[in-house]
Design an enzyme around this catalytic site. Structure first.
Site: not given
Ligand SMILES: *Cc1c(COP(=O)(O)O)cnc(C)c1O
Length: 377
Positions: A367, A323-326
């Site tokens: 995050n 789910p992270t923005c990475d």
């Protein structure tokens, strides 16, 4: 692999996800299986695999000792009630102040693989038993430990002989064949090198007493693994072949084998999407990813069984991501994972065999996501 009834009942209570639930009965069973396979070995559980206090307590009661990598892990092991003489400081990379702190707590068994580390031990741990780690190839392991740890046997010979004159006790040799080792014969070459070292040191007047055969014993993920008994038989044969009737004290340091199959992660699907109308693979985003504890999906090395409760529906290939923005937070893109075509956000999935190397790999708040919770039942 299926869940135990205890885990099934726990999952049915539908707590907020993600979390891992660990069945302590399975941990105890894993301990007994290993003990049966290598009855001559002292078992030093590698705390880093899962340091939950309930797990350490369970193992301490069964007679386990502990392999630790830091002063914090030593304190966790001590809290389980074991005496300091059942703790090994097995990290070959230690601050001298941490060696001193371990020594002050009564720890007297230390690993090293270099001259500079031996020097630190000589300064901060006088009289302690020290063992030298040798390099292995890591071939056949799903999670090889590469060249970071251990030294060439010729260097180990020099260092162990030098140790005797530095106020520490040259106690033995260690190695680690690589984690999730699927070849029971992988121990043979390292045992042969260790036996050579024992002979060489003896010729130089230094008597070694202990062989630490590390971890590497596998847990079952998607593919079958050899039985614990076949590892025991291969190790027994290797010891007989290379040490004859002079087998030294033996230690093993299991991590993954002890807790891997005892845990299941409960996760929720956050989003199911396609990148174009004609995209043949759906992207399934979970509320856990590489930073939430699934770091061993790096290069898709460890492939956990992933199970949906939606039985009977047609399945289709998916790409699984966290789910992270990475952008590194993709779990499986090449590996063949299939999930029901009617999977939607809000559905839960089980990621099985996740008792090892998950909570300890989870970031504190990348995050803003919470670290992975662990329930031991
Ligand atoms: C990580 C580690 C272990 C445990 O390895 P597994 O493959 O999980 O059994 C054992 N010994 C040392 C020194 C380690 O660093």
């Amino acid at each position: 692999m299926t869940n135990s009834k205890k885990i099934r009942d726990f999952l049915a209570e539908r707590r907020p996800t993600p979390y891992v639930v660990v069945d302590l009965d399975i941990v105890a069973d894993n301990y007994r299986k290993l003990k049966d396979a290598v009855p001559q070995a002292g078992i030093y559980y590698a705390v880093k695999a899962n340091p939950a206090p309930e797990i350490l307590d369970t193992l301490a009661k069964l007679g386990s000792s502990f392999d630790t990598a830091s002063v914090n892990e030593i304190d966790m092991a001590l809290r389980s009630g074991v005496a300091a003489d059942r703790i090994s400081f097995g990290n070959t990379i230690k601050k001298q102040s941490d060696i001193a702190a371990a020594y002050a707590r009564g720890v007297r068994l230390f690993a090293f693989d270099s001259e500079a580390e031996l020097e630190k031990l000589s300064q901060a741990a006088p009289g302690a038993k020290v063992f030298c780690r040798i390099l292995t190839s890591g071939e056949g392991a799903d999670w090889p430990l590469s060249r970071k740890f251990g030294c060439d046997p010729a260097m180990a010979r020099e260092l162990l002989i030098a140790a005797a004159s530095k106020g520490v006790v040259p106690h033995g040799v260690s190695f680690h064949v690589g984690s999730q080792m699927k070849d029971p014969n992988a121990w043979d070459a390292a045992v042969a090198q260790a036996a050579w070292l024992f002979r060489e040191c003896e010729d130089a007047g230094v008597q070694l007493n202990m062989l630490n055969m590390g971890g590497g014993f596998p847990t079952k993920y998607r593919k079958d693994i050899p039985t614990m008994g076949s590892y025991g038989a291969a190790i027994h044969a290797a010891l007989a072949r290379h040490f004859g009737n002079r087998v030294p004290e033996i230690i093993v340091e299991p991590g993954r084998q002890m807790v891997g199959n005892a845990g299941t992660i409960d996760t929720e699907v956050v989003l199911v999407s396609r990148k174009s109308k004609t995209d043949t693979k759906r992207w399934v985003f979970l509320d856990i990813g590489k930073f939430g504890g699934l770091a061993e999906t790096m290069d898709e090395a460890i492939q956990y069984p992933i199970v949906s409760a939606k039985k009977g529906s047609k399945v289709e290939r998916v790409i699984l991501a966290g789910p992270t923005c990475d952008s590194a937070d993709v779990l499986y893109e090449k590996a063949d994972y299939r999930l029901p075509i009617d999977l939607v956000a809000g559905d839960r999935l089980e990621i099985r065999a996740t008792g090892a190397y998950t909570t300890t790999y989870s970031a504190v708040a990348f995050n803003g996501f919470e670290p992975l919770k662990c329930y031991c039942i």
